[in-house]
Design an enzyme around this catalytic site. Structure first.
Site, short mmCIF file in Angstrom:
data_model
loop_
_atom_site.label_atom_id
_atom_site.label_comp_id
_atom_site.label_asym_id
_atom_site.label_seq_id
_atom_site.Cartn_x
_atom_site.Cartn_y
_atom_site.Cartn_z
N ASP A 11 26.00 0.43 5.96
CA ASP A 11 24.57 0.43 6.33
C ASP A 11 23.95 -0.93 6.00
OD1 ASP A 11 24.74 0.77 3.53
OD2 ASP A 11 22.89 1.96 3.43
N ASP A 16 26.50 -4.87 1.95
CA ASP A 16 27.43 -4.38 2.99
C ASP A 16 27.92 -5.54 3.85
OD1 ASP A 16 25.06 -2.30 2.65
OD2 ASP A 16 26.79 -1.10 3.26
N ASN A 41 20.16 1.87 4.08
CA ASN A 41 19.26 0.83 3.56
C ASN A 41 18.07 0.60 4.48
OD1 ASN A 41 20.67 0.11 1.20
ND2 ASN A 41 22.12 -1.10 2.39
N THR A 126 30.45 2.44 2.47
CA THR A 126 29.52 1.71 1.59
C THR A 126 28.07 2.06 1.89
OG1 THR A 126 29.46 -0.21 3.06
CG2 THR A 126 31.16 -0.21 1.35
N PHE A 167 21.72 5.36 -4.94
CA PHE A 167 21.11 5.43 -3.60
C PHE A 167 21.99 6.17 -2.56
CE2 PHE A 167 20.41 3.57 0.64
CZ PHE A 167 19.06 3.85 0.83
N ASN A 168 23.24 5.76 -2.39
CA ASN A 168 24.05 6.35 -1.31
C ASN A 168 24.24 7.86 -1.47
OD1 ASN A 168 24.40 3.86 -0.09
ND2 ASN A 168 26.32 3.42 -1.15
N HIS A 240 27.44 -4.52 -4.95
CA HIS A 240 28.05 -3.19 -5.03
C HIS A 240 29.18 -3.02 -4.01
CE1 HIS A 240 24.47 -1.91 -7.29
NE2 HIS A 240 23.73 -2.43 -6.34
N ASP A 241 28.81 -3.17 -2.73
CA ASP A 241 29.72 -2.74 -1.66
C ASP A 241 31.00 -3.57 -1.55
OD1 ASP A 241 27.90 -0.77 -1.13
OD2 ASP A 241 26.92 -1.84 0.50
C1 BDR Z 1 24.09 0.99 -2.70
O1 BDR Z 1 22.85 1.21 -2.06
C2 BDR Z 1 22.53 0.17 -1.18
O2 BDR Z 1 21.28 -0.34 -1.48
C3 BDR Z 1 23.62 -0.87 -1.30
O3 BDR Z 1 23.95 -1.37 -0.01
C4 BDR Z 1 24.77 -0.11 -1.91
O4 BDR Z 1 25.59 0.48 -0.93
C5 BDR Z 1 23.84 0.69 -4.16
O5 BDR Z 1 23.20 1.75 -4.77
CA CA Z 2 25.45 -0.11 1.39
#
Ligand code: BDR
Ligand code: CA
Length: 313
Positions: A11, A16, A41, A126, A167-168, A240-241
């Site tokens: 996303d 990403d 996102n 991701t 978040f994800n 993160h991703d």
């Molecule tokens: C995740 O949430 C999104 O904001 C980032 O792309 C990552 O996948 C981190 O919590």
């Molecule tokens: Ca992401």
């Protein structure tokens, strides 16, 4: 060894985007057969445009399929406060040239995996897990055909969108629960490990110093991304991703262990919480390898080396 075939469901999102670039720049280890996009996102039209902007700019040749525009049951929650209105703010990438590949992302995942020998495709996720859950629902054979699902999401400890949830997982907890109970080998990168992999001023300067149009675009987007966050003391600029891709390329950069992981879907305050049985205190069998330690310097050394391969423009 032939490269490992992957599909990247994402996303974009600056982090990403870096995951896409790292995969494109690692053909010895990875064959990126498709990118699939999901709302997360930013809304789906943006994530789908952003994935294509990144592939176009990097000179890649990978089909991009658009998928779910909203989570399975919940309304979509987005993160423009982190990624900017476009999702790739700071990058100045031009609009996409390539069209979307025809068909829904979930259908594409099923068809692409079925077209290859069993256990030869890894699904990297991701973003929110909506497309992945839909694909598993569409095709009961998908779970056993996949080599693994490697995903960024969840937390052993604190969340980043609520005190309980990452978040994800928060955006589509029902999809996440389906994925964690599907019986597919999962490798999970929770916040506890991805928060260790942060863009510092020094690391940003080294990326900018690569000097190519692509490195300048990456430095621009990461400078923007690094400046966003809720509070001064909150971890900012975490990549993160790309941890998922970096692990596939260089597994020694991360360590973790098999755990039982459950996703909370009922509690209004803990929605999307991942309950990670790190110490094995329940009798639930492990369903994921949960990563917890990262070699951040090693990660950035790899990223710089690989980004330098892509000229861009
Ligand atoms: C995740 O949430 C999104 O904001 C980032 O792309 C990552 O996948 C981190 O919590
Ligand atoms: Ca992401």
């Amino acid at each position: 060894m032939s490269p490992r075939a992957i599909i990247l469901d994402c996303d974009p999102g600056q982090d990403d985007a870096v995951a896409i670039l790292l995969a494109l720049a690692s053909p010895e280890e990875l064959e990126l057969i498709a990118i699939t996009t999901v709302a997360g996102n930013v809304p789906l039209v943006r994530t789908s445009a952003n994935a294509r902007r990144v592939v176009d700019f990097a000179g890649g040749d990978v089909p991009v399929y658009a998928g779910a525009a909203k989570p399975l049951l919940r309304p979509l929650a987005t993160a423009e406060h982190v990624h900017g209105a476009t999702g790739l703010d700071g990058s100045e990438l031009p609009p996409p040239r390539r069209p979307l590949a025809p068909g829904h992302a979930s259908r594409a995942i099923v068809d692409l995996v079925r077209a290859r020998p069993p256990k030869s495709v890894t699904l990297v996720a991701t973003g929110p897990l909506t497309n992945v859950a839909l694909a598993l629902a569409l095709a009961p054979d998908l779970g056993e055909r996949l080599e693994a699902i490697v995903l960024m999401g969840g937390a052993i400890g604190l969340g980043n969108v609520t005190p309980a949830a990452e978040f994800n997982m928060f955006v589509d907890p029902h999809a996440a629960a389906m994925v964690f109970t599907a019986g597919v080998p999962i490798v999970m990168f929770p916040l506890d490990v991805t928060w260790q992999v942060r863009v510092t001023a020094e690391r940003l300067a080294r990326i900018a110093a690569i000097g190519t149009p692509l490195a300048r675009a990456v430095a621009g987007m990461l400078a923007f991304y690094r400046g966003r966050g809720t509070r001064e003391d909150a971890p900012r600029g975490a990549l993160h991703d790309p941890c998922t891709i970096a692990w596939l390329v260089e597994p020694r950069l991360f360590s973790g262990r098999p755990c039982a992981v459950e996703v909370e879907t009922a509690s209004p305050t803990a929605l999307g919480r991942t309950l990670v049985d790190w110490f094995g205190v329940t009798d639930r069998p492990p369903n994921a390898t949960v990563m917890r330690e990262a070699d951040a310097d090693g990660f950035f050394a790899l990223l710089e080396k690989r980004l330098a391969r892509l000229g861009g423009g």
